[in-house]
Design a protein around this motif. Structure first.
Motif, PDB file in Angstrom:
ATOM      1  N   THR A  80       0.880  -1.136   0.113  1.00 12.73           N
ATOM      2  CA  THR A  80      -0.007  -0.049   0.047  1.00 12.73           C
ATOM      3  C   THR A  80       1.009   1.213  -0.117  1.00 12.73           C
ATOM      4  OG1 THR A  80      -2.133   0.988   1.045  1.00 12.73           O
ATOM      5  CG2 THR A  80      -0.086   0.308   2.432  1.00 12.73           C
ATOM      6  N   THR A  81       0.214   2.570   0.187  1.00 12.55           N
ATOM      7  CA  THR A  81       0.963   3.549  -0.125  1.00 12.55           C
ATOM      8  C   THR A  81       1.797   3.842   1.545  1.00 12.55           C
ATOM      9  OG1 THR A  81      -0.543   4.822  -1.020  1.00 12.55           O
ATOM     10  CG2 THR A  81       1.108   6.217   0.103  1.00 12.55           C
ATOM     11  N   PRO A  82       3.276   3.984   1.038  1.00 15.69           N
ATOM     12  CA  PRO A  82       4.224   3.648   2.178  1.00 15.69           C
ATOM     13  C   PRO A  82       4.230   4.832   3.329  1.00 15.69           C
ATOM     14  CG  PRO A  82       5.467   4.300   0.224  1.00 15.69           C
ATOM     15  CD  PRO A  82       3.964   4.088  -0.043  1.00 15.69           C
ATOM     16  N   PHE A  83       3.544   6.167   2.888  1.00 13.91           N
ATOM     17  CA  PHE A  83       3.548   7.181   3.751  1.00 13.91           C
ATOM     18  C   PHE A  83       2.592   7.065   4.806  1.00 13.91           C
ATOM     19  CE2 PHE A  83       4.466   8.471  -0.693  1.00 13.91           C
ATOM     20  CZ  PHE A  83       5.802   8.527  -0.480  1.00 13.91           C
ATOM     21  N   ILE A  84       1.640   6.279   4.460  1.00 16.76           N
ATOM     22  CA  ILE A  84       0.404   5.908   5.715  1.00 16.76           C
ATOM     23  C   ILE A  84       0.476   4.424   6.214  1.00 16.76           C
ATOM     24  CG2 ILE A  84      -0.981   7.972   5.218  1.00 16.76           C
ATOM     25  CD1 ILE A  84      -2.567   6.061   3.242  1.00 16.76           C
ATOM     26  N   ILE A  85       1.740   3.933   5.797  1.00 14.31           N
ATOM     27  CA  ILE A  85       1.639   2.325   6.424  1.00 14.31           C
ATOM     28  C   ILE A  85       1.543   2.396   7.864  1.00 14.31           C
ATOM     29  CG2 ILE A  85       4.187   2.475   6.406  1.00 14.31           C
ATOM     30  CD1 ILE A  85       2.087  -0.422   5.309  1.00 14.31           C
ATOM     31  N   MET A 118      -5.484  -2.544   2.502  1.00 17.25           N
ATOM     32  CA  MET A 118      -4.767  -2.327   1.358  1.00 17.25           C
ATOM     33  C   MET A 118      -5.184  -1.363   0.208  1.00 17.25           C
ATOM     34  SD  MET A 118      -2.046  -5.321  -0.187  1.00 17.25           S
ATOM     35  CE  MET A 118      -3.374  -6.332  -0.629  1.00 17.25           C
ATOM     36  N   GLY A 119      -6.015  -1.705  -0.480  1.00 16.82           N
ATOM     37  CA  GLY A 119      -6.655  -1.060  -1.657  1.00 16.82           C
ATOM     38  C   GLY A 119      -7.018   0.384  -1.438  1.00 16.82           C
ATOM     39  N   PRO A 120      -8.054   0.490  -0.469  1.00 16.93           N
ATOM     40  CA  PRO A 120      -8.402   1.690  -0.040  1.00 16.93           C
ATOM     41  C   PRO A 120      -7.353   2.817   0.407  1.00 16.93           C
ATOM     42  CG  PRO A 120     -10.036   0.372   0.818  1.00 16.93           C
ATOM     43  CD  PRO A 120      -8.755  -0.381   0.297  1.00 16.93           C
TER      44      PRO A 120
END
Length: 283
Positions: A80-85, A118-120
């Motif tokens: 998913t996007t690493p910045f909001i992991i 993961m997707g959203p």
């Protein structure tokens, strides 16, 4: 942000299983190199496991077998996007604590909830960070840099990274506190099974979408002659669009289940692709 949210200490009945602000800070710091271990087989799985490991070691320090199972659990495919992991990491920490202290907890919910997010999260994070913030920072930084002003580089880094690190830090605590409170409410209301079922459906939708978008294969086998000639690919797409990628995905899944090594399978697919293109079977 509410200071209480950042300083709350959630203690389980077992005093050894305590997740503190310090523990969550370790998760935040370990999430920063998340992309350094990105790979084509499981993508962010190794970084995810590395980030959550301090919490797992503390929760399961008296049970090596459960610690091993938890580490294996978080080595599954994830991206998913690493910045909001850190948001799913915080929720995972809360779920692992619940798993350690509640004998009735369904451990499958941990992977199910992760997959459902993961997707959203990827859609939101990519749109904001890659599609908006990066473009904004690049525009401002470039306009100064082409004038020979070194401040352009600094401004770009600040515009992109200050919101990124603030959101990454806050997401750790937000995810944990949300996960802790949400799980307790679900247990009390008896809605946990409904959540698991819904999250499983979303997770399957995400996996199906990834198959359609990330698996590419076009058959170049002609069918018929003259003006009526077409290709086998066009016929199959007319029956079920994406049938060929789905078939390849099924074969790969079957091979992995039979014990074939991912690296071996990767090279085999490369050889098939090269030979297929050379023979004209694949477009």
């Amino acid at each position: 942000m509410n200071s209480k949210l950042l300083t709350d200490i959630i203690t389980s009945p077992d005093s050894n299983n305590t997740i503190t602000k310090s523990d969550l800070k370790k998760v935040f710091l370990r999430s920063i190199p998340m992309e350094f271990t990105w790979n084509y087989e499981r993508q962010m799985s190794l970084g995810y496991c590395y980030a959550i490991l301090p919490v797992l070691k503390k929760i399961y320090k008296n049970d090596p077998e459960k610690l091993r199972d938890a580490m294996v659990r978080h080595m599954e495919f994830y991206n998913t996007t690493p910045f909001i992991i850190t948001f799913p990491l915080g929720i995972t920490a809360a779920q692992e604590l619940e798993n350690a202290t509640n004998p009735d907890f369904d451990v499958d919910q941990i992977a199910t909830v992760k997959t459902a997010m993961m997707g959203p999260l990827a859609g939101i994070g990519d749109s904001f960070f890659w599609g908006t913030l990066r473009v904004l920072g690049t525009g401002i930084g470039t306009s100064l840099a082409i004038q020979g002003n070194f401040l352009g580089v600094i401004l770009y880094l600040l515009i992109f990274n200050v919101p990124h690190f603030l959101m990454r830090y806050a997401g750790t605590f937000l995810g944990y506190n949300l996960g802790t409170g949400f799980l307790k409410k679900l247990e009390q209301s008896g809605s946990m099974q409904l959540l698991t079922y819904g999250a499983a459906i979303i997770g399957l939708m995400v996996a199906g979408s990834m198959t359609a978008e990330m698996v590419y294969l076009t058959l170049n086998i002609p069918v018929g002659v003259g003006k009526t000639a077409t290709t086998l690919q066009a016929i199959l797409d007319g029956i079920v669009p994406g049938l060929v990628p789905l078939g390849i995905f099924g074969l790969v899944y079957w091979a992995l289940k039979k014990g074939m090594k991912p690296l071996t399978l990767t090279f085999l697919l490369m050889i098939i692709g090269i030979l297929g293109a050379w023979l004209g079977i694949l477009a």
